[in-house]
Motif scaffolding. Structure first.
Motif, PDB file in Angstrom:
ATOM      1  N   GLY A  35     -14.336  39.661 -76.875  1.00  0.00           N
ATOM      2  CA  GLY A  35     -14.362  40.217 -75.529  1.00  0.00           C
ATOM      3  C   GLY A  35     -14.731  41.687 -75.528  1.00  0.00           C
ATOM      4  O   GLY A  35     -15.520  42.145 -74.687  1.00  0.00           O
ATOM      5  N   LEU A  38     -18.413  41.998 -76.186  1.00  0.00           N
ATOM      6  CA  LEU A  38     -19.186  41.666 -74.982  1.00  0.00           C
ATOM      7  C   LEU A  38     -19.217  42.842 -74.004  1.00  0.00           C
ATOM      8  O   LEU A  38     -20.260  43.134 -73.406  1.00  0.00           O
ATOM      9  CB  LEU A  38     -18.605  40.429 -74.292  1.00  0.00           C
ATOM     10  CG  LEU A  38     -18.817  39.097 -74.995  1.00  0.00           C
ATOM     11  CD1 LEU A  38     -18.010  37.996 -74.310  1.00  0.00           C
ATOM     12  CD2 LEU A  38     -20.287  38.732 -75.030  1.00  0.00           C
ATOM     13  N   GLU A 126     -13.729  38.260 -70.218  1.00  0.00           N
ATOM     14  CA  GLU A 126     -14.334  37.252 -71.094  1.00  0.00           C
ATOM     15  C   GLU A 126     -14.193  35.836 -70.525  1.00  0.00           C
ATOM     16  O   GLU A 126     -14.840  34.902 -70.993  1.00  0.00           O
ATOM     17  CB  GLU A 126     -13.662  37.336 -72.466  1.00  0.00           C
ATOM     18  CG  GLU A 126     -14.296  36.511 -73.536  1.00  0.00           C
ATOM     19  CD  GLU A 126     -13.592  36.635 -74.873  1.00  0.00           C
ATOM     20  OE1 GLU A 126     -14.045  35.974 -75.816  1.00  0.00           O
ATOM     21  OE2 GLU A 126     -12.591  37.372 -74.995  1.00  0.00           O
TER      22      GLU A 126
END
Length: 173
Positions: A35, A38, A126
C-alpha cells in the motif's frame, strides 16, 4: 436550468479536489508495504503529470486550473503518506486475523464453489473489493480481526444472515 445538471465547466469555476478514501476520525492510517509503495508510485505519477502541464508554454486559465487540481491531489497524497503507519506482518501471530492477513472464508449457507472466498485486510487507500482487498475499517474486516481458524462471523445479508467460517489465515511478506 441549474448549473448542477450541466457538464460544462469553465476555467473560472472553483477547482474541486477529489477526496481520498476516508479514514474515521482519530483512526491511524495503517498501510501494508504494498500500500505504501502504491501511494509513492501515485505521487511520482502526479509529479510527472505536473511537470508535463508546467511545460505547456501558454499561460491560460485552463493550465492554471489543471495545475491547481494536480497540486491539490499531491498535497492530499503527501498528507496521507506522512501519516501512513506501515504494519509489519512478520510480527503478527500466524493463527489470528490481524491487519495484512489474507483470510479464506466459507459461507455455510451456500453449497456451491462460490461459497469460498479470500479477503485481504489492507489500508483504506489500497482497498479494492473487486480484488478481494478490504479496508480495515470495513464492517467485515472489523468482524474478522482477532478471530482464528474455525471461528465464524455473522453478517447481515439481503435474505437473513450469512455465517462465514474462517478456514485459513495467511500473511504475505
Amino acid at each position: 436550468m441549474s448549473r448542477a445538471f450541466l457538464k460544462n465547466e469553465s476555467a473560472e469555476d472553483p477547482v474541486v479536489i477529489p477526496a481520498r478514501a476516508p479514514l474515521p476520525p482519530g483512526a491511524t492510517n495503517y498501510v501494508t508495504l504494498r500500500g505504501l509503495a502504491l501511494l509513492q508510485t501515485e505521487l511520482t505519477e502526479l509529479e510527472n503529470e505536473r511537470m508535463q502541464v508546467q511545460l505547456i508554454e501558454r499561460e491560460d486559465t485552463e493550465r492554471a486550473r489543471q495545475l491547481a487540481l494536480i497540486n491539490g491531489r499531491i498535497a492530499n497524497l503527501n498528507q496521507r503518506i506522512a501519516t501512513a503507519r506501515v504494519v509489519d506482518v512478520r510480527d503478527h501471530p500466524r493463527d489470528e486475523v490481524r491487519f495484512g492477513a489474507t483470510v479464506s472464508l466459507h459461507n455455510q449457507a451456500i453449497e456451491a464453489k462460490q461459497a469460498n472466498q479470500k479477503l485481504t485486510i489492507v489500508g483504506v487507500d489500497e482497498a479494492d473489493a473487486s480484488q478481494g482487498r478490504i479496508a480495515f475499517t470495513a464492517p467485515i474486516a472489523r468482524a474478522l480481526l482477532g478471530k482464528r481458524v474455525g471461528e465464524t462471523i455473522e453478517l447481515p445479508a439481503k435474505h437473513g444472515t450469512n455465517v462465514l467460517e474462517i478456514t485459513e489465515i495467511n500473511y504475505e511478506e
